[in-house]
Design an enzyme around this catalytic site. Structure first.
Site, PDB file in Angstrom:
ATOM      1  N   HIS A 187      -9.745   2.242  -0.334  1.00 41.97           N
ATOM      2  CA  HIS A 187      -9.694   1.117   0.600  1.00 41.97           C
ATOM      3  C   HIS A 187     -10.822   1.214   1.641  1.00 41.97           C
ATOM      4  O   HIS A 187     -10.573   1.076   2.843  1.00 41.97           O
ATOM      5  CB  HIS A 187      -8.330   1.077   1.292  1.00 41.97           C
ATOM      6  CG  HIS A 187      -7.950  -0.265   1.844  1.00 41.97           C
ATOM      7  ND1 HIS A 187      -8.648  -0.888   2.843  1.00 41.97           N
ATOM      8  CD2 HIS A 187      -6.914  -1.092   1.545  1.00 41.97           C
ATOM      9  CE1 HIS A 187      -8.075  -2.042   3.139  1.00 41.97           C
ATOM     10  NE2 HIS A 187      -7.005  -2.195   2.357  1.00 41.97           N
TER      11      HIS A 187
ATOM     12  N   HIS B 245       0.804  -1.226   0.000  1.00 42.09           N
ATOM     13  CA  HIS B 245       0.000   0.000   0.000  1.00 42.09           C
ATOM     14  C   HIS B 245       0.837   1.277   0.000  1.00 42.09           C
ATOM     15  O   HIS B 245       0.543   2.235   0.715  1.00 42.09           O
ATOM     16  CB  HIS B 245      -0.968   0.011   1.177  1.00 42.09           C
ATOM     17  CG  HIS B 245      -2.066  -1.012   1.089  1.00 42.09           C
ATOM     18  ND1 HIS B 245      -2.439  -1.595  -0.098  1.00 42.09           N
ATOM     19  CD2 HIS B 245      -2.882  -1.531   2.042  1.00 42.09           C
ATOM     20  CE1 HIS B 245      -3.437  -2.441   0.128  1.00 42.09           C
ATOM     21  NE2 HIS B 245      -3.717  -2.423   1.405  1.00 42.09           N
TER      22      HIS B 245
ATOM     23  N   GLU C 222     -11.669  -3.831  -3.519  1.00 41.44           N
ATOM     24  CA  GLU C 222     -10.721  -2.830  -3.992  1.00 41.44           C
ATOM     25  C   GLU C 222     -10.399  -3.067  -5.470  1.00 41.44           C
ATOM     26  O   GLU C 222      -9.661  -3.999  -5.804  1.00 41.44           O
ATOM     27  CB  GLU C 222      -9.431  -2.902  -3.181  1.00 41.44           C
ATOM     28  CG  GLU C 222      -9.606  -2.810  -1.685  1.00 41.44           C
ATOM     29  CD  GLU C 222      -8.431  -3.416  -0.945  1.00 41.44           C
ATOM     30  OE1 GLU C 222      -7.289  -2.953  -1.162  1.00 41.44           O
ATOM     31  OE2 GLU C 222      -8.640  -4.372  -0.171  1.00 41.44           O
TER      32      GLU C 222
END
Length: 356
Positions: free
Chosen positions: A183, A109, A321
């Site tokens: 997210h 991420h 996602e």
């Protein structure tokens, strides 16, 4: 600025004293989306149930301090690269790009301080039939190890009757890899309901998924068929139906935490549908991304208190996602995540709500 469809107000302050606002975009029937420039975060998403009762359906915090205290990605924009890159490195034009490892040996991420920890600029706020917020930030060359000065824009737009679109755009001044997504953790019964998402019925328009190793990196070889596996969501299935099965992939992920491969095409296409029998809320997701990560909230462990001062625990919410396939920079057999100078990265996700 306050109007019938747009509102903005202070929400908190950063350690240096900078004020962080909360911008609310309002649609019809009580539908509204609240966004924080910190992390370009979807802080709240309010939708009606079958009885017309409105509730916030995304996990997060009631106060800004909660977002600063712990990095949990609630509703955040993820970048530069959503999901994982194996070994926190990849080759680009013959050179090694070294990233910061923040998830075991891998980069996750965006690294140690991804886009979710940055304050974005409000550059446009539009009232009217489609209330719109545009946020921008410049990610400098070398940030978290990624090459290229990256100019990035996120557009949140509320459309009639109950639809939220999120569009990502970016340009670079040198070759790089990029993978942006939102997210949000969804519970269609409400973020404060105290119910789990195991009874939610999920449909995913995918014939294949990516098997993973013990560090959640895709295995070598082609995607796996979903047929005759717990990963077959081509027809609506209650999440509880198979999540406890003795399946190697479910053991490795402690549930679902896998990329589903979406059909290629132009423009946003149907990717998933989520229905909550109790509230009657339905969410349909459309995207032009090649993959969809389904995460069943396996690592929510009760260590974080969120909205309504509730402790978030396993299966309290799920994530859908849309993004590029994990570890694509290391996998020439995967759809490319490369962005070159002169190109414009543009990806859209549309969340459409209704009731049954």
């Amino acid at each position: 600025m306050t109007s019938s469809s747009v509102a903005r107000a202070p929400f908190g302050t950063l350690p240096d004293g900078t004020v962080v606002e909360r911008v609310t975009l309002r649609g019809e029937h009580g539908f509204e989306a609240a966004i924080l420039p910190f992390g370009a975060t979807l802080q709240a998403l309010v939708t009606p149930d079958r009885d017309g009762q409105c509730d916030d359906i995304v996990l997060g915090h009631d106060a800004f301090d909660g977002y600063l205290a712990q990095r949990k990605f609630f509703g955040a924009t993820i970048g530069r690269y959503a999901n994982r890159i194996a070994g926190a490195r990849f080759m680009l034009d013959g050179e090694t790009v070294q990233l910061d490892a923040n998830n075991g040996p891998n980069a996750l991420h965006g690294g140690l301080q991804g886009f979710d920890r940055k304050l974005w600029r409000i550059v446009e706020l539009s009232d009217g039939p489609e209330p719109t917020l545009v946020l921008e930030r410049e990610s400098p060359h070398g940030e978290e190890g990624y090459p290229g000065n990256l100019a990035t824009r996120v557009t949140y737009r509320v459309r009639s009757p109950m639809e939220l679109s999120v569009t990502y755009e970016a340009t670079t001044d040198r070759p790089t890899c990029l993978n942006l997504t939102n997210h949000s953790f969804f519970n269609l019964d409400g973020a404060r309901s105290g119910t789990q998402i195991l009874d939610h019925h999920l449909t995913i328009a995918s014939d294949h998924f990516l098997g993973v190793d013990a560090t959640a990196i895709p295995l070598q070889g082609p995607p796996r068929p979903v047929d005759s596996t717990p990963f077959d969501f081509r027809k609506p299935v209650a999440i509880a139906a198979r999540i406890r099965l003795n399946d190697e992939q479910l053991r490795l992920g402690r549930g679902y935490d896998h990329n589903f491969c979406l059909a290629a095409g132009t423009g946003p296409r149907f990717a998933a549908r989520l229905e909550a029998p109790h509230s009657g809320r339905v969410m349909e997701l459309f995207t032009d991304q090649p993959g969809l990560q389904f995460y069943s909230g396996n690592f929510l462990d009760g260590s974080t208190a969120g909205k309504g001062d509730r402790l978030y625990r396993q299966s309290d919410a799920l994530c859908l996602e849309p993004h590029a396939w994990p570890d694509a920079p290391n996998r020439p057999d995967f759809p490319s995540a490369r962005l070159d100078p002169g190109q414009t990265y543009r990806r859209t996700a549309i969340y459409r709500f209704s009731t049954v």
